[in-house]
Design a protein around this motif. Structure first.
Motif, PDB file in Angstrom:
ATOM      1  N   HIS A   1      -6.013   2.706  -5.544  1.00 17.59           N
ATOM      2  CA  HIS A   1      -6.666   2.520  -4.251  1.00 17.59           C
ATOM      3  C   HIS A   1      -8.063   3.127  -4.235  1.00 17.59           C
ATOM      4  O   HIS A   1      -9.057   2.450  -3.911  1.00 17.59           O
ATOM      5  CB  HIS A   1      -5.801   3.132  -3.146  1.00 17.59           C
TER       6      HIS A   1
ATOM      7  N   ARG B   1      -2.069   1.269  -0.620  1.00 17.50           N
ATOM      8  CA  ARG B   1      -1.584   2.508  -1.191  1.00 17.50           C
ATOM      9  C   ARG B   1      -0.354   2.233  -2.051  1.00 17.50           C
ATOM     10  O   ARG B   1       0.461   1.376  -1.730  1.00 17.50           O
ATOM     11  CB  ARG B   1      -1.213   3.493  -0.078  1.00 17.50           C
ATOM     12  N   ARG B   2      -0.239   2.970  -3.148  1.00 11.85           N
ATOM     13  CA  ARG B   2       0.845   2.815  -4.102  1.00 11.85           C
ATOM     14  C   ARG B   2       0.834   1.420  -4.724  1.00 11.85           C
ATOM     15  O   ARG B   2       1.883   0.847  -5.035  1.00 11.85           O
ATOM     16  CB  ARG B   2       2.193   3.082  -3.442  1.00 11.85           C
TER      17      ARG B   2
ATOM     18  N   CYS C   1      -1.574   4.494  -8.743  1.00 15.17           N
ATOM     19  CA  CYS C   1      -2.244   3.832  -7.618  1.00 15.17           C
ATOM     20  C   CYS C   1      -3.740   3.762  -7.901  1.00 15.17           C
ATOM     21  O   CYS C   1      -4.345   4.746  -8.329  1.00 15.17           O
ATOM     22  CB  CYS C   1      -1.983   4.581  -6.313  1.00 15.17           C
TER      23      CYS C   1
END
Length: 535
Positions: free
Chosen positions: A96, A109-110, A94
């Protein structure tokens, strides 16, 4: 079309950068790309080349032998840096937090993808599409006017932010494009320290990305990456195809000299004619004697030319198999052991993130050491190409003779049939060995079951299940062996007389018979693979 629009957007941002920002891009080694003319994409040529790519060898398969784009091609055609540190760093499942910190943009996210529109708008381009009736020059002028108000005009934190956003767009949507509209964050760890970006071998990573995109699913009809490279490579090495116009001689890098020739025929017609032209192409055309004038980077890049070396682009690590294309280096070539794509385990082809954080310096330490030591020089002691060409015909058979309606090479077609026969015999022998091994294993299991009659009922049930599975595997192996025997019998039939007649224009039976043989061969291979996976 998407590639041209991306090129226009990235070029517009570069043009509105203040001088100090453009100098930073130049120092990183990307300036040559922005001096190129906006080339028209030649889809027919790209597809014709793609149909000749053989992923196992990481090379093109032509009637005259292997050909492969090299680091020298990348350096001379695009001007990208092909020396320095390998493009290798950490990758994450990820991005982010990294995108928020370095780009100040939101990533789910992810996820490892930045939506293209917010990234584009952060650089001042709120309407990047081309308007109806708008020429390319008018489109570019409008983008430049719109974006001029949004970018920092002096060095500082905001200028660094603008530059990182621009580089992420440039790498993700132009140099290392992937399918889809979003921009991947995989290069963000390399953009954190802007002073280090120019030290990476971006040209080597670009070549590796081209190899990987050419070897993607055959259902795809386009390739990822900066499309002018593959087109200009074909203009230089296969000039008799007549797909490019040399309009600006003497400019460097070489891509600045060429324009794609316009062709009003349909895409299907162009593709068919190109495939036929490749089959009857007169000879191999390596380009030699190119001057190094105006390309000072070539002095530092030369130690990487003509070498067998691993190239890196984060999760993609592939070998540069120059030793199988020595003839394109103007070397005589002897019979070589044709490579099979290295089974080095990767986390996946998809760029949508990995399952865990990976340090690629440790994961591929051996390949990175190979790059840092500049691989191994390609040398040849051969005095003739005959042994190579004979082994080549046996290895690839009908792959190199296809889509020819005119000027049929009868000798080549006969060599294809012989290669198919040889392949069928090898497959039959392998099937026989597998059948015998399975029979021995089945007998062993049966004897074990007979000797252990006093064992528990659960064990006997498990033994019976294993015996049934082995019996089924033996039946499938015997079926595959029967198919291969039939295939060998068809290939062994006296077709050379029919091919001679067809070459003289008296019959077309031989051609249809070859198609049937090839279809039988492909079907048999697919059946064997399915049976093998079941076993």
């Amino acid at each position: 079309m998407r590639a041209r629009v991306s090129w226009m957007i990235v070029l517009a941002v570069f043009l509105v950068f203040p001088p100090f920002q453009r100098e930073r891009v130049e120092e990183m080694g990307f300036g040559e790309v922005f001096r190129m003319e906006r080339m028209r994409a030649d889809l027919a040529l790209t597809q014709a080349l793609r149909s000749r790519w053989y992923a196992e060898a990481t090379a093109f398969v032509f009637p005259w032998g292997h050909m492969i784009p090299s680091l020298e091609d990348v350096s001379r055609i695009t001007g990208l840096r092909v020396y320095g540190r390998p493009v290798s760093e950490f990758t994450y499942p990820c991005y982010h937090d990294l995108a928020q910190r370095l780009l100040e943009l939101s990533v789910e996210r992810r996820s490892s993808l930045v939506p293209r529109v917010p990234l584009q708008e952060s650089l001042g381009l709120f309407d990047g599409g081309k308007g109806a009736g708008e020429s390319e020059d008018e489109h570019l002028d409008r983008l430049v006017r719109v974006s001029r108000r949004e970018l920092a005009s002096e060095p500082g934190a905001q200028a660094d932010l603008d530059l990182r956003r621009f580089l992420d767009l440039f790498l993700g949507r132009l140099l290392f494009t992937t399918r889809g509209d979003a921009v991947h964050c995989r290069f963000l760890p390399l953009l954190e320290d802007l002073s280090e970006i120019g030290g990476y071998a971006w040209g080597a990573a670009f070549l590796e990305h081209q190899f990987d995109s050419l070897g993607a699913s055959e259902r795809q009809t386009s390739t990822s990456g900066f499309f002018p490279f593959l087109q200009v490579w074909a203009y230089l090495h296969l000039p008799a195809l007549g797909r490019g116009d040399l309009t600006r001689s003497g400019l460097v890098p070489i891509a600045r000299r060429w324009d794609a020739r316009r062709d009003s025929r349909s895409l299907g017609d162009q593709l068919e004619r190109l495939q036929e032209a490749i089959v009857i192409y007169p000879h191999l055309d390596p380009y030699l004697g190119e001057s190094d004038e105006g390309q000072p980077r070539l002095v530092q890049a030369c130690p990487y030319f003509g070498r067998l070396v691993w190239v890196h682009a984060l999760i993609l690590v592939l070998p540069l198999h120059l030793f199988i294309s020595q003839r394109s280096l103007s070397l005589r070539q002897s019979a070589v052991e044709f490579p099979v794509r290295d089974r080095f385990r990767r986390s996946g082809r998809s760029f949508r993130g990995l399952h865990d954080t990976t340090d690629w310096h440790k994961r591929v330490m051996e390949q990175i050491n190979n790059w840092e030591h500049r691989g191994k020089t390609v040398r040849s002691d051969a005095t003739t190409d005959d042994a190579y060409l004979q082994a080549y015909a046996l290895k690839y058979g009908g792959k190199v003779y296809k889509s020819a309606r005119h000027n049929v090479d009868v000798a080549g077609e006969i060599a294809s049939l012989r290669a198919l026969l040889y392949s069928a015999m090898q497959d039959r022998e392998a099937a026989q060995r597998q059948t015998e091994e399975l029979r021995r294993e089945l007998e062993r299991v049966r004897s074990t079951g007979a000797g252990g009659a006093s064992s528990s009922r659960a064990l006997g049930s498990s033994q019976s299940l294993l015996e049934a599975q082995l019996a089924g595997a033996v039946l499938r192996a015997e079926e595959a062996q029967r198919h291969l025997e039939e295939r060998r019998r068809i290939c062994d039939s006296p077709l050379s007389m029919r091919w001679t007649c067809w070459g003289r224009g008296t019959s077309c039976r031989g051609r249809s018979r070859l198609s049937a043989v090839r279809e039988t061969s492909c079907a048999s291979r697919r059946r064997q693979l399915r049976h093998g996976s079941r076993r």
